[in-house]
Design a protein around this motif. Structure first.
Motif, PDB file in Angstrom:
ATOM      1  N   MET A  48      -8.390 -18.787  -5.068  1.00 16.93           N
ATOM      2  CA  MET A  48      -8.091 -17.395  -4.776  1.00 16.93           C
ATOM      3  C   MET A  48      -6.595 -17.194  -4.538  1.00 16.93           C
ATOM      4  SD  MET A  48      -9.692 -14.713  -2.011  1.00 16.93           S
ATOM      5  CE  MET A  48      -9.275 -15.567  -0.524  1.00 16.93           C
ATOM      6  N   ALA A  49      -5.885 -18.148  -3.973  1.00 11.53           N
ATOM      7  CA  ALA A  49      -4.459 -18.005  -3.658  1.00 11.53           C
ATOM      8  C   ALA A  49      -3.629 -17.745  -4.909  1.00 11.53           C
ATOM      9  CB  ALA A  49      -3.945 -19.237  -2.935  1.00 11.53           C
ATOM     10  N   LYS A  50      -3.918 -18.470  -6.003  1.00  8.81           N
ATOM     11  CA  LYS A  50      -3.180 -18.255  -7.249  1.00  8.81           C
ATOM     12  C   LYS A  50      -3.400 -16.845  -7.772  1.00  8.81           C
ATOM     13  CE  LYS A  50      -2.275 -22.427  -9.834  1.00  8.81           C
ATOM     14  NZ  LYS A  50      -2.601 -23.195 -11.014  1.00  8.81           N
ATOM     15  N   TYR A  51      -4.624 -16.376  -7.694  1.00  2.90           N
ATOM     16  CA  TYR A  51      -4.941 -15.038  -8.165  1.00  2.90           C
ATOM     17  C   TYR A  51      -4.155 -13.997  -7.375  1.00  2.90           C
ATOM     18  CZ  TYR A  51      -7.801 -11.259 -10.035  1.00  2.90           C
ATOM     19  OH  TYR A  51      -8.231 -10.135 -10.679  1.00  2.90           O
ATOM     20  N   LEU A  52      -4.068 -14.169  -6.072  1.00  2.47           N
ATOM     21  CA  LEU A  52      -3.335 -13.237  -5.212  1.00  2.47           C
ATOM     22  C   LEU A  52      -1.858 -13.206  -5.561  1.00  2.47           C
ATOM     23  CD1 LEU A  52      -5.046 -14.043  -1.804  1.00  2.47           C
ATOM     24  CD2 LEU A  52      -5.386 -12.014  -3.221  1.00  2.47           C
ATOM     25  N   ASP A  53      -1.313 -14.317  -5.997  1.00  6.80           N
ATOM     26  CA  ASP A  53       0.103 -14.386  -6.370  1.00  6.80           C
ATOM     27  C   ASP A  53       0.391 -13.605  -7.640  1.00  6.80           C
ATOM     28  OD1 ASP A  53       0.832 -15.901  -4.204  1.00  6.80           O
ATOM     29  OD2 ASP A  53       0.723 -17.803  -5.262  1.00  6.80           O
ATOM     30  N   TYR A  77      -0.775 -10.550  -8.305  1.00  5.12           N
ATOM     31  CA  TYR A  77      -0.751  -9.106  -8.066  1.00  5.12           C
ATOM     32  C   TYR A  77       0.694  -8.614  -8.060  1.00  5.12           C
ATOM     33  CZ  TYR A  77      -5.732  -8.776  -6.956  1.00  5.12           C
ATOM     34  OH  TYR A  77      -7.098  -8.783  -7.025  1.00  5.12           O
ATOM     35  N   THR A  78       0.854  -7.307  -8.213  1.00  4.88           N
ATOM     36  CA  THR A  78       2.172  -6.686  -8.310  1.00  4.88           C
ATOM     37  C   THR A  78       2.573  -6.144  -6.937  1.00  4.88           C
ATOM     38  OG1 THR A  78       1.584  -6.031 -10.551  1.00  4.88           O
ATOM     39  CG2 THR A  78       3.536  -4.995  -9.596  1.00  4.88           C
ATOM     40  N   TYR A  79       3.438  -6.885  -6.256  1.00  2.00           N
ATOM     41  CA  TYR A  79       3.886  -6.495  -4.924  1.00  2.00           C
ATOM     42  C   TYR A  79       5.262  -5.852  -4.996  1.00  2.00           C
ATOM     43  CZ  TYR A  79       0.150  -9.598  -3.344  1.00  2.00           C
ATOM     44  OH  TYR A  79      -1.063 -10.193  -3.133  1.00  2.00           O
ATOM     45  N   ARG A  80       5.500  -4.925  -4.063  1.00  2.00           N
ATOM     46  CA  ARG A  80       6.803  -4.272  -3.988  1.00  2.00           C
ATOM     47  C   ARG A  80       7.097  -3.949  -2.531  1.00  2.00           C
ATOM     48  NH1 ARG A  80       8.697   1.381  -4.969  1.00  2.00           N
ATOM     49  NH2 ARG A  80       6.524   1.980  -5.048  1.00  2.00           N
ATOM     50  N   VAL A  81       8.350  -4.056  -2.162  1.00  3.36           N
ATOM     51  CA  VAL A  81       8.787  -3.683  -0.822  1.00  3.36           C
ATOM     52  C   VAL A  81       9.875  -2.638  -0.975  1.00  3.36           C
ATOM     53  CG1 VAL A  81       9.889  -4.469   1.311  1.00  3.36           C
ATOM     54  CG2 VAL A  81       8.230  -5.944   0.160  1.00  3.36           C
ATOM     55  N   THR A  82       9.738  -1.560  -0.234  1.00  4.16           N
ATOM     56  CA  THR A  82      10.724  -0.488  -0.279  1.00  4.16           C
ATOM     57  C   THR A  82      10.951   0.050   1.123  1.00  4.16           C
ATOM     58  OG1 THR A  82      11.316   1.554  -1.441  1.00  4.16           O
ATOM     59  CG2 THR A  82       9.032   1.336  -0.745  1.00  4.16           C
ATOM     60  N   TRP A  83      12.022   0.770   1.304  1.00  2.00           N
ATOM     61  CA  TRP A  83      12.342   1.355   2.598  1.00  2.00           C
ATOM     62  C   TRP A  83      11.624   2.694   2.745  1.00  2.00           C
ATOM     63  CZ3 TRP A  83      14.045   0.325   7.211  1.00  2.00           C
ATOM     64  CH2 TRP A  83      14.481   1.351   8.045  1.00  2.00           C
ATOM     65  N   SER A  84      11.033   2.935   3.916  1.00  2.00           N
ATOM     66  CA  SER A  84      10.414   4.222   4.226  1.00  2.00           C
ATOM     67  C   SER A  84      11.301   4.938   5.235  1.00  2.00           C
ATOM     68  CB  SER A  84       9.009   4.030   4.808  1.00  2.00           C
ATOM     69  OG  SER A  84       8.525   5.265   5.317  1.00  2.00           O
ATOM     70  N   PHE A 136      -3.802  -2.221  -5.448  1.00  2.00           N
ATOM     71  CA  PHE A 136      -4.527  -1.693  -4.284  1.00  2.00           C
ATOM     72  C   PHE A 136      -3.737  -0.496  -3.758  1.00  2.00           C
ATOM     73  CE2 PHE A 136      -5.977  -5.990  -4.694  1.00  2.00           C
ATOM     74  CZ  PHE A 136      -7.293  -5.984  -4.269  1.00  2.00           C
ATOM     75  N   GLN A 137      -3.836   0.634  -4.455  1.00  2.00           N
ATOM     76  CA  GLN A 137      -3.023   1.813  -4.194  1.00  2.00           C
ATOM     77  C   GLN A 137      -3.111   2.341  -2.761  1.00  2.00           C
ATOM     78  OE1 GLN A 137      -1.388   4.146  -6.669  1.00  2.00           O
ATOM     79  NE2 GLN A 137      -1.162   2.306  -7.877  1.00  2.00           N
ATOM     80  N   GLY A 138      -4.232   2.206  -2.119  1.00  2.00           N
ATOM     81  CA  GLY A 138      -4.410   2.790  -0.792  1.00  2.00           C
ATOM     82  C   GLY A 138      -3.929   1.927   0.357  1.00  2.00           C
ATOM     83  N   LEU A 139      -3.412   0.746   0.079  1.00  2.00           N
ATOM     84  CA  LEU A 139      -3.016  -0.167   1.146  1.00  2.00           C
ATOM     85  C   LEU A 139      -1.506  -0.296   1.229  1.00  2.00           C
ATOM     86  CD1 LEU A 139      -5.621  -3.018   0.572  1.00  2.00           C
ATOM     87  CD2 LEU A 139      -5.786  -1.079   2.127  1.00  2.00           C
ATOM     88  N   SER A 140      -1.002  -0.436   2.461  1.00  2.00           N
ATOM     89  CA  SER A 140       0.428  -0.661   2.675  1.00  2.00           C
ATOM     90  C   SER A 140       0.606  -1.384   4.005  1.00  2.00           C
ATOM     91  CB  SER A 140       1.190   0.664   2.682  1.00  2.00           C
ATOM     92  OG  SER A 140       0.769   1.479   3.760  1.00  2.00           O
ATOM     93  N   TRP A 141       1.831  -1.900   4.204  1.00  2.00           N
ATOM     94  CA  TRP A 141       2.120  -2.642   5.430  1.00  2.00           C
ATOM     95  C   TRP A 141       3.554  -2.334   5.860  1.00  2.00           C
ATOM     96  CZ3 TRP A 141      -1.342  -5.640   8.069  1.00  2.00           C
ATOM     97  CH2 TRP A 141      -0.849  -6.360   9.152  1.00  2.00           C
ATOM     98  N   LEU A 142       3.730  -1.863   7.099  1.00  2.00           N
ATOM     99  CA  LEU A 142       5.043  -1.517   7.627  1.00  2.00           C
ATOM    100  C   LEU A 142       5.582  -2.616   8.533  1.00  2.00           C
ATOM    101  CD1 LEU A 142       4.374   2.209   8.551  1.00  2.00           C
ATOM    102  CD2 LEU A 142       5.903   1.392   6.755  1.00  2.00           C
ATOM    103  N   ILE A 185       1.704  -7.346   3.579  1.00  2.00           N
ATOM    104  CA  ILE A 185       0.866  -6.787   2.519  1.00  2.00           C
ATOM    105  C   ILE A 185       0.110  -7.891   1.791  1.00  2.00           C
ATOM    106  CG2 ILE A 185       2.659  -6.688   0.712  1.00  2.00           C
ATOM    107  CD1 ILE A 185      -0.160  -4.111   1.267  1.00  2.00           C
ATOM    108  N   ARG A 186       0.734  -9.042   1.625  1.00  2.00           N
ATOM    109  CA  ARG A 186       0.036 -10.172   0.980  1.00  2.00           C
ATOM    110  C   ARG A 186      -1.159 -10.616   1.828  1.00  2.00           C
ATOM    111  NH1 ARG A 186       2.256 -13.430  -2.904  1.00  2.00           N
ATOM    112  NH2 ARG A 186       1.637 -15.272  -1.733  1.00  2.00           N
ATOM    113  N   THR A 187      -0.987 -10.673   3.126  1.00  2.00           N
ATOM    114  CA  THR A 187      -2.087 -11.055   4.030  1.00  2.00           C
ATOM    115  C   THR A 187      -3.197 -10.017   3.983  1.00  2.00           C
ATOM    116  OG1 THR A 187      -0.587 -12.254   5.494  1.00  2.00           O
ATOM    117  CG2 THR A 187      -2.693 -11.562   6.430  1.00  2.00           C
ATOM    118  N   LEU A 188      -2.818  -8.744   3.994  1.00  2.00           N
ATOM    119  CA  LEU A 188      -3.803  -7.669   3.938  1.00  2.00           C
ATOM    120  C   LEU A 188      -4.603  -7.727   2.638  1.00  2.00           C
ATOM    121  CD1 LEU A 188      -5.005  -5.104   5.183  1.00  2.00           C
ATOM    122  CD2 LEU A 188      -3.118  -3.816   4.131  1.00  2.00           C
ATOM    123  N   ILE A 189      -3.935  -7.961   1.528  1.00  2.00           N
ATOM    124  CA  ILE A 189      -4.623  -8.041   0.236  1.00  2.00           C
ATOM    125  C   ILE A 189      -5.574  -9.238   0.223  1.00  2.00           C
ATOM    126  CG2 ILE A 189      -4.318  -8.391  -2.255  1.00  2.00           C
ATOM    127  CD1 ILE A 189      -3.543  -5.557  -1.126  1.00  2.00           C
TER     128      ILE A 189
END
Length: 108
Positions: free
Chosen positions: A1-6, A8-15, A28-34, A45-49
Motif C-alpha cells: 500500500m505504501a508504494k501506491y500512496l506515493d 498520488y498527486t500531492y501539492r502544498v500551497t499557502w493559505s 481526494f478532493q475533499g481532504l486537506s491538512w493545515l 496530508i500523506r498520513t490522512l490519505i
C-alpha cells in the motif's frame, strides 16, 4: 500500500485565509491538512490519505486510482463558442499551422 500512496498527486500551497500551509491530494478532493510548515503539511496530508485508503479498503469501498497510473490517449474534446472557434481557425491559418497545433501549443 505504501508504494501506491506515493503515486498520488500531492501539492502544498499557502493559505492566506488560514495563515498556514495546506496539503492537498488531487485524487481526494475533499481532504486537506493545515500546518505551519510546508513539510508538515505534506506529511499530514500523506498520513490522512493513508488512513483514508485503509478505511476504504476495510469497508470494501473503491479506492481512487492515482492519476499517474492512468493511461491517457492524448485526445480530448473542448466545446467553445462558434466565435472563438472562428477566431482560433483564423489565427492558425495566419500562422500556417493546423488548428490542433495552435491550440496544443497554447496548452503547454
Amino acid at each position: 500500500m505504501a508504494k501506491y500512496l506515493d503515486r498520488y498527486t500531492y501539492r502544498v500551497t499557502w493559505s492566506e485565509e488560514d495563515q498556514e500551509y495546506v496539503g492537498l491530494c488531487a485524487e481526494f478532493q475533499g481532504l486537506s491538512w493545515l500546518e505551519k510548515s510546508p513539510e508538515k503539511a505534506l506529511s499530514g496530508i500523506r498520513t490522512l490519505i493513508k488512513e483514508c485508503v485503509k478505511d476504504m479498503q476495510e469497508n470494501n469501498e473503491p479506492v481512487p486510482e492515482a492519476l499517474a497510473l492512468k493511461n491517457y490517449s492524448g485526445k480530448f474534446m473542448v466545446r467553445v463558442p462558434p466565435e472563438t472557434h472562428r477566431s482560433l481557425a483564423i489565427q492558425a491559418a495566419e500562422a500556417g499551422v493546423s488548428l490542433n497545433r495552435l491550440i496544443s501549443s497554447r496548452l503547454q
